[in-house]
Design a protein around this motif. Structure first.
Motif, PDB file in Angstrom:
ATOM      1  N   PHE A  21      -5.265 -15.853   0.703  1.00 62.62           N
ATOM      2  CA  PHE A  21      -4.747 -15.388   1.986  1.00 62.62           C
ATOM      3  C   PHE A  21      -3.221 -15.433   2.074  1.00 62.62           C
ATOM      4  N   GLY A  38      -0.546  -5.752  10.960  1.00 64.58           N
ATOM      5  CA  GLY A  38      -1.771  -6.548  10.835  1.00 64.58           C
ATOM      6  C   GLY A  38      -2.766  -5.903   9.890  1.00 64.58           C
ATOM      7  N   HIS A  39      -2.954  -4.594  10.026  1.00 65.12           N
ATOM      8  CA  HIS A  39      -3.886  -3.889   9.138  1.00 65.12           C
ATOM      9  C   HIS A  39      -3.414  -3.932   7.692  1.00 65.12           C
ATOM     10  N   ARG A  41      -1.675  -6.284   6.229  1.00 65.58           N
ATOM     11  CA  ARG A  41      -1.967  -7.619   5.686  1.00 65.58           C
ATOM     12  C   ARG A  41      -3.464  -7.792   5.435  1.00 65.58           C
ATOM     13  N   GLU A  42      -4.298  -7.262   6.334  1.00 69.16           N
ATOM     14  CA  GLU A  42      -5.757  -7.374   6.152  1.00 69.16           C
ATOM     15  C   GLU A  42      -6.211  -6.629   4.897  1.00 69.16           C
ATOM     16  N   ALA A  46      -7.798  -8.230   1.567  1.00 63.65           N
ATOM     17  CA  ALA A  46      -9.086  -7.726   1.064  1.00 63.65           C
ATOM     18  C   ALA A  46      -9.006  -7.490  -0.441  1.00 63.65           C
ATOM     19  N   VAL A  59     -13.228  -5.428   6.575  1.00 68.28           N
ATOM     20  CA  VAL A  59     -11.989  -5.358   7.342  1.00 68.28           C
ATOM     21  C   VAL A  59     -12.315  -4.572   8.595  1.00 68.28           C
TER      22      VAL A  59
END
Length: 181
Positions: A21, A38-39, A41-42, A46, A59
């Protein structure tokens, strides 16, 4: 013995998860590829999880329930996810991981092809079970294939209809499972 093994596995998962992470270990050019949101980083996390052997990663890109404010909301949501999802696919491919990683993008239903009037009287789109879209990449999916076609209004499927059970069976098959078992 089984309980001790379970505790050891849980500890190993917790200790290794911290690294997965922590995207600060990624080179700057990779972080720039995904963007700074945010997306982004997600999607990067992943990829890092898959790289470490996690078999299923979800996600959640919520915020698509546009009953109103279509012109602004839809454009904003699409812009927010375009770079990160494109970066994920490119990153997986350049690392040689895309052929073994199935990426599925879908919602749980479609949207009416007409402007409906929501509770506030603003144009929007309602839930629509007759037609929806999804896409898949990697994991054994043959690229460039389009399955199904709607009428000129996007209301009903007129050719190549796929039941959601068949979509699920395809996903399970690509993951190496027999959907009948």
């Amino acid at each position: 013995e089984a309980r001790i093994q379970s505790f050891e596995l849980a500890f190993k998962m917790q200790s290794e998860a911290m690294d997965a992470f922590d995207i600060s270990h990624e080179p700057q050019h990779i972080r720039d590829l995904y963007g700074d949101s945010g997306h982004a980083r997600e999607m990067l996390v992943a990829r890092r999880l898959v790289e470490r052997g996690v078999r299923v990663v979800q996600v959640w890109a919520n915020g698509w329930d546009h009953h109103t404010g279509l012109e602004t909301n839809l454009r904003t949501r699409a812009k927010a996810i375009d770079q990160p999802i494109g970066a994920l696919l490119k990153d997986l491919k350049q690392r040689g991981m895309l052929e073994d990683t199935l990426v599925v993008w879908s919602g749980e239903f479609g949207r009416t092809p007409r402007h409906d009037r929501g509770a506030r009287g603003e144009p929007g789109r309602d839930h629509h079970s007759r037609a929806f879209c999804a896409w898949m990449a990697g994991g054994g999916v043959k690229g460039g294939i389009v399955q199904g076609q709607t009428d000129d209004f996007g209301y009903d499927v007129v050719e190549g209809k796929v039941h959601v059970h068949d979509l699920h069976a395809t996903i399970l098959h690509l993951l190496g499972f027999d959907h009948e078992k």
